[in-house]
Enzyme design. Sequence first.
Site, PDB file in Angstrom:
ATOM      1  N   ASP A 110      -6.966 -21.079  29.637  1.00 34.27           N
ATOM      2  CA  ASP A 110      -7.995 -22.127  29.638  1.00 34.27           C
ATOM      3  C   ASP A 110      -7.470 -23.469  29.143  1.00 34.27           C
ATOM      4  OD1 ASP A 110     -10.058 -20.618  30.612  1.00 34.27           O
ATOM      5  OD2 ASP A 110     -11.006 -20.227  28.663  1.00 34.27           O
ATOM      6  N   LYS A 127     -16.238 -26.559  26.555  1.00 36.90           N
ATOM      7  CA  LYS A 127     -16.540 -26.457  27.990  1.00 36.90           C
ATOM      8  C   LYS A 127     -17.657 -25.448  28.211  1.00 36.90           C
ATOM      9  CE  LYS A 127     -14.751 -22.179  29.022  1.00 36.90           C
ATOM     10  NZ  LYS A 127     -15.514 -21.012  29.354  1.00 36.90           N
TER      11      LYS A 127
END
Length: 284
Positions: free
Chosen positions: A135, A8
């Site tokens: 996350d 990401k």
Amino acid sequence: MEVQARAKLNLTLDVLGRRPDGYHDMRMIMQSIELADILSLSYNDTGELRVRTNLHFLPNNEKNLAAQAALRWWEARGESPRGLDIAIEKRIPVCAGMAGGSSDAAAVLRAMNRMEEAGLSPEAVAEIGERVGSDVPYCVIGGTALAEGRGEVLTALPPLPRCWVVLCKPEFSISTPALFAKIDSVRLRCRPDTQGVIAALEAGDLAGVARRMYNVFEDALPDRQRARVNDIKNTLIQCGALGASMSGTGPTAFGLFDDEALAQEAQERLTEFGGEIFCVQTQQ
Ligand code: ATP
């Protein structure tokens, strides 16, 4: 079973303040990219949980986030651990602000949901991921999303228009705990225009997103490292990037391009900085 674990990037990253529990309240817009680790999972008869990776310095025991994910999966399902081999081919730079470890954990949870035919929704899998790290829920869902709270409160956003990302992870690493400790005391020069980025996403306006990207951790970097990140960002802009920023707590810097040829030229220019350099597309 073979699964991919996508990296990401942070299109924005804002730290809203420190919470009574010691964590920080965050507001960040996350984006998946095509750069991915490859994981292979297979059950074994030894009863052991074993992890192998192509990077000798990563843990090959329960400290590996991929193994943590398997343990949290069985715990959440009320089952006893079984023998499992996890082989990870790392491609995502480590300690780079690209959630490589969290993404491996998310990939294990998605794979186990399928291997064990548990039929959990992505949201239910993400909830188990929260036990591994803040996350991980985002890494389970992926795409373009607003992440708030510690990072685990997710709102899906319209996808970033497909584009090329050129990124460079310089050779040095940044201590995430040290940077979080410092962010409370530094005076932030500016904050990301999160609402402006969301409006640009809603309008399908890639340039509008790119020029508003910002990460408050850039202000907390030690001087020499901040200078290096700025040099990479400036080079990306000179090469035609629509905008450039740093991801997570760094040190990876990246730029967004709407032109593949310009992106490839930028990738070549960045070799002067050393480190790990990639040119990839975004992933929806
Ligand atoms: P984030 O963007 O979430 O801050 P990061 O990119 O800074 O993550 P990672 O590469 O995900 O950092 O993780 C780095 C740390 O986690 C290292 O100390 C590493 O030893 C440990 N770790 C445990 N499991 C893994 C894994 N599967 N892949 C990478 N790092 C792992």
